[in-house]
Design a protein around this motif. Structure first.
Motif, short mmCIF file in Angstrom:
data_model
loop_
_atom_site.label_atom_id
_atom_site.label_comp_id
_atom_site.label_asym_id
_atom_site.label_seq_id
_atom_site.Cartn_x
_atom_site.Cartn_y
_atom_site.Cartn_z
N LEU A 12 31.17 -25.42 -23.12
CA LEU A 12 29.73 -25.52 -23.40
C LEU A 12 29.01 -26.45 -22.44
CD1 LEU A 12 29.85 -25.66 -27.30
CD2 LEU A 12 29.29 -23.69 -25.84
N GLN A 13 29.68 -26.89 -21.38
CA GLN A 13 29.04 -27.84 -20.46
C GLN A 13 27.78 -27.26 -19.81
OE1 GLN A 13 29.85 -31.05 -20.14
NE2 GLN A 13 31.46 -30.76 -21.68
N ALA A 14 27.80 -25.97 -19.48
CA ALA A 14 26.62 -25.35 -18.85
C ALA A 14 25.48 -25.14 -19.84
CB ALA A 14 27.01 -24.02 -18.22
N ALA A 15 25.78 -25.29 -21.13
CA ALA A 15 24.75 -25.08 -22.17
C ALA A 15 24.06 -26.38 -22.55
CB ALA A 15 25.38 -24.46 -23.40
N ARG A 16 24.48 -27.50 -22.00
CA ARG A 16 23.90 -28.78 -22.39
C ARG A 16 22.48 -28.92 -21.86
NH1 ARG A 16 28.20 -33.63 -21.61
NH2 ARG A 16 26.38 -34.78 -22.40
N VAL A 17 21.58 -29.37 -22.74
CA VAL A 17 20.18 -29.57 -22.38
C VAL A 17 19.70 -30.85 -23.05
CG1 VAL A 17 19.63 -27.13 -22.07
CG2 VAL A 17 19.40 -28.18 -24.33
N ALA A 18 18.59 -31.34 -22.57
CA ALA A 18 17.97 -32.50 -23.22
C ALA A 18 17.33 -32.05 -24.53
CB ALA A 18 16.92 -33.13 -22.32
N TRP A 23 23.36 -34.51 -25.82
CA TRP A 23 24.18 -33.38 -26.21
C TRP A 23 23.37 -32.29 -26.91
CZ3 TRP A 23 28.54 -30.78 -25.56
CH2 TRP A 23 29.56 -31.38 -24.82
N GLY A 24 22.11 -32.07 -26.45
CA GLY A 24 21.42 -30.88 -26.89
C GLY A 24 22.14 -29.66 -26.33
N LEU A 25 22.09 -28.54 -27.04
CA LEU A 25 22.78 -27.32 -26.61
C LEU A 25 21.84 -26.13 -26.69
CD1 LEU A 25 26.22 -27.80 -28.41
CD2 LEU A 25 25.83 -27.81 -25.94
N ASP A 26 21.85 -25.34 -25.63
CA ASP A 26 20.98 -24.17 -25.55
C ASP A 26 21.73 -22.95 -26.11
OD1 ASP A 26 19.06 -22.31 -24.95
OD2 ASP A 26 19.52 -22.23 -22.81
N LEU A 27 21.81 -22.89 -27.43
CA LEU A 27 22.48 -21.77 -28.09
C LEU A 27 21.42 -20.83 -28.67
CD1 LEU A 27 25.19 -23.73 -30.13
CD2 LEU A 27 25.17 -23.14 -27.69
N ALA A 28 21.65 -19.53 -28.51
CA ALA A 28 20.74 -18.52 -29.05
C ALA A 28 21.40 -17.86 -30.25
CB ALA A 28 20.42 -17.48 -27.99
N PRO A 77 17.00 -17.88 -34.31
CA PRO A 77 16.76 -19.33 -34.23
C PRO A 77 17.30 -19.94 -32.92
CG PRO A 77 17.80 -18.68 -36.32
CD PRO A 77 17.94 -17.54 -35.38
N PRO A 78 16.54 -20.80 -32.27
CA PRO A 78 16.97 -21.45 -31.03
C PRO A 78 17.54 -22.86 -31.31
CG PRO A 78 14.60 -21.68 -31.28
CD PRO A 78 15.10 -21.01 -32.53
N PHE A 79 18.79 -23.06 -30.99
CA PHE A 79 19.44 -24.34 -31.29
C PHE A 79 18.92 -25.47 -30.39
CE2 PHE A 79 23.07 -27.34 -31.41
CZ PHE A 79 23.22 -27.45 -32.78
N ALA A 80 18.37 -25.14 -29.23
CA ALA A 80 17.90 -26.18 -28.30
C ALA A 80 16.76 -27.00 -28.90
CB ALA A 80 17.45 -25.55 -26.99
N THR A 81 16.12 -26.51 -29.95
CA THR A 81 15.01 -27.25 -30.56
C THR A 81 15.47 -28.31 -31.57
OG1 THR A 81 14.78 -25.63 -32.36
CG2 THR A 81 13.51 -25.22 -30.35
N THR A 91 25.22 -16.99 -28.79
CA THR A 91 25.73 -17.07 -27.42
C THR A 91 25.13 -18.30 -26.76
OG1 THR A 91 23.96 -15.70 -26.48
CG2 THR A 91 25.98 -14.57 -27.20
N ALA A 92 25.76 -18.69 -25.65
CA ALA A 92 25.29 -19.85 -24.88
C ALA A 92 25.47 -19.55 -23.40
CB ALA A 92 26.10 -21.10 -25.25
N PRO A 93 24.66 -20.16 -22.53
CA PRO A 93 24.87 -19.95 -21.10
C PRO A 93 26.18 -20.57 -20.64
CG PRO A 93 23.18 -21.63 -21.50
CD PRO A 93 23.51 -21.02 -22.82
N GLY A 94 26.87 -19.85 -19.77
CA GLY A 94 28.11 -20.35 -19.16
C GLY A 94 27.93 -20.46 -17.66
N PRO A 95 28.98 -20.79 -16.95
CA PRO A 95 28.87 -20.93 -15.49
C PRO A 95 28.61 -19.58 -14.82
CG PRO A 95 31.16 -21.08 -16.20
CD PRO A 95 30.34 -21.09 -17.45
N GLY A 96 27.86 -19.60 -13.73
CA GLY A 96 27.64 -18.40 -12.93
C GLY A 96 26.92 -17.28 -13.63
N GLY A 97 26.05 -17.63 -14.59
CA GLY A 97 25.29 -16.61 -15.28
C GLY A 97 26.02 -15.91 -16.40
N GLN A 98 27.24 -16.32 -16.70
CA GLN A 98 27.98 -15.74 -17.82
C GLN A 98 27.38 -16.19 -19.15
OE1 GLN A 98 32.44 -15.87 -17.33
NE2 GLN A 98 31.93 -17.08 -15.52
N ARG A 99 27.74 -15.48 -20.23
CA ARG A 99 27.37 -15.88 -21.58
C ARG A 99 28.63 -16.22 -22.35
NH1 ARG A 99 22.42 -17.56 -22.27
NH2 ARG A 99 22.65 -17.23 -24.51
#
Length: 402
Positions: A259-265, A284-289, A302-306, A380-388
């Motif tokens: 989940l490192q690529a999904a980390r957001v403020a 450790w905010g996470l951009d999960l959809a 629901p957007p987990f990043a909020t 799902t969450a963003p992964g490296p290189g555009g993967q989900r």
């Protein structure tokens, strides 16, 4: 690169490698890793190839691996990645790739304790506006600390387990006395859970910076709720029987490393939290959809990043009084809701406490769940290189009260 021919859009690619527990028909429970449309029988492969950590994944639960700690988690993950990537291992590994269809999945870890938080500002404000219309939506403490309650570990169940409609006391505001019977307001809460691996010492708080030293990974959670039972019982001590009858979790645990690529403020906090909750250095905010389906129809995204409070802050607050962690502790985010009406993670919000029924594509209306209804939550969450990165699903069907 890999000898595996995985589709680019698979949620279970080599950047994910989530862990679960499965069996074939009536066979033994084994530790597996989701890879594309298959499950890698890690218990068998690790033993076959002589991995030193093979006893940690022998089954029937993930707890021995969870307790082994970050260095071992990295070693196991790297080794699995090598096995799936090296052509010379292809024949040995291929023998232990099992089609996922038809496998039975189990609760992947033995749950030690369960804590549920209340960390979506949008959810908390919606609830406040519904039930305290003449007061501020948030209680005075909400922006100062992650509010939570201690749940019941023994009723955490794996996805697919039926949820029996609970009975209890309930009293509507216009009724003179409480009555006993099946809940009339059975609800869902779309959440994300975090699984503790390494325990901590009683009396010693776990600081924000130690989050990755203790937490192994994340899963999906549906914290089923009997709203009428909850409303009557919760004053003055909070949720009890309205929550404790069932909490469903997804069968796959996604490692934090995936989940490192999904980390957001996270959102800006005002007022600034007390020092032990300040996470500017490593948020450790996470951009999960997330996506919620009722009887197969999408009703919310629901957007987990909020989320206002992150999992790292929740863990720091959970232990700041010296409470100790145990291997297998599960703590959940609380209902995930966003600012838009179609981003609300509970029927309580989606129907505004039953005032505005949902109309499903077939013309059926819902305020709260009826017997036979099935709820499925995915993410799902963003992964490296555009993967989900996929979390699989947490699913449950409502069975009549017994």
């Amino acid at each position: 690169m890999s000898w595996l021919e995985l589709p680019l859009d698979t949620p279970f690619g080599l950047a994910n490698l989530p862990y679960g527990v499965f069996s074939r028909e009536e066979g033994d429970r084994r530790v597996g890793v989701a890879v594309g449309d298959a499950v890698l029988d890690l218990s068998a492969l690790a033993e076959r190839l002589g991995a030193g950590w093979a006893p940690l994944v022998a089954g029937p639960v993930l707890n021995p691996l969870l307790a082994a700690g970050p260095a071992t988690w990295r070693e196991v993950r790297e080794q699995i990645g090598e096995w799936l990537g090296e052509a010379r291992r292809a024949d040995a590994v291929r023998r232990h790739l099992v089609p996922a269809d038809g496998l039975r999945m189990y609760l992947p870890f033995e749950v030690a304790d369960y804590v549920d938080f209340y960390s979506s500002r949008h959810h908390a404000e919606n609830v406040g506006r519904m039930f305290r219309p003449d007061s501020a939506p948030l209680t005075p403490n909400w922006t100062h600390l992650p509010i939570g309650y201690h749940g019941r570990a023994g009723t955490v169940v794996v996805s697919g387990t039926e949820v029996v409609r609970p009975q209890g006391q309930r009293k509507a505001p216009d009724e003179p006395a409480p009555a006993f019977g099946p809940t009339r307001r059975l609800d869902i809460e779309a959440e994300v859970g975090f699984v503790v691996g390494v325990p901590s010492t009683l009396g010693e708080p776990v600081p924000l910076a130690a989050f990755e030293d203790h937490v192994f990974g994340a899963c999906l959670v549906n914290d089923w709720s009997a709203r009428d039972v909850q409303a009557w019982e919760y004053v003055p001590l909070g949720p009890f029987l309205g929550k404790s009858f069932a909490t469903s979790v997804s069968p796959w645990i996604v490692p934090l490393a995936a989940l490192q690529a999904a980390r957001v403020a996270p959102p800006a906090r005002d007022p600034r939290p007390l020092p032990y909750l300040r996470d500017e250095a490593a948020p450790w905010g996470l951009d999960l959809a997330l996506e919620v389906r009722l009887n197969g129809h999408v009703i919310a995204r629901p957007p987990f990043a909020t989320m206002y409070w992150t999992a790292a802050q929740q863990l720091a607050h959970l232990t700041v009084n010296g409470a100790s962690l145990r291997t297998g502790d599960l703590f959940a985010s609380g209902t995930v809701s966003g600012p838009e009406p179609d981003q609300r993670g509970s029927l309580l919000e989606l129907t505004w406490n039953g005032r505005d029924p949902l109309t499903l594509p077939g013309g059926e209306a819902r305020t709260f769940l009826e017997d036979g209804d099935e709820v499925t939550i995915t993410a799902t969450a963003p992964g490296p290189g555009g993967q989900r990165i996929g979390f699989g699903e947490v699913r449950g069907r409502v069975a009549p009260s017994r």
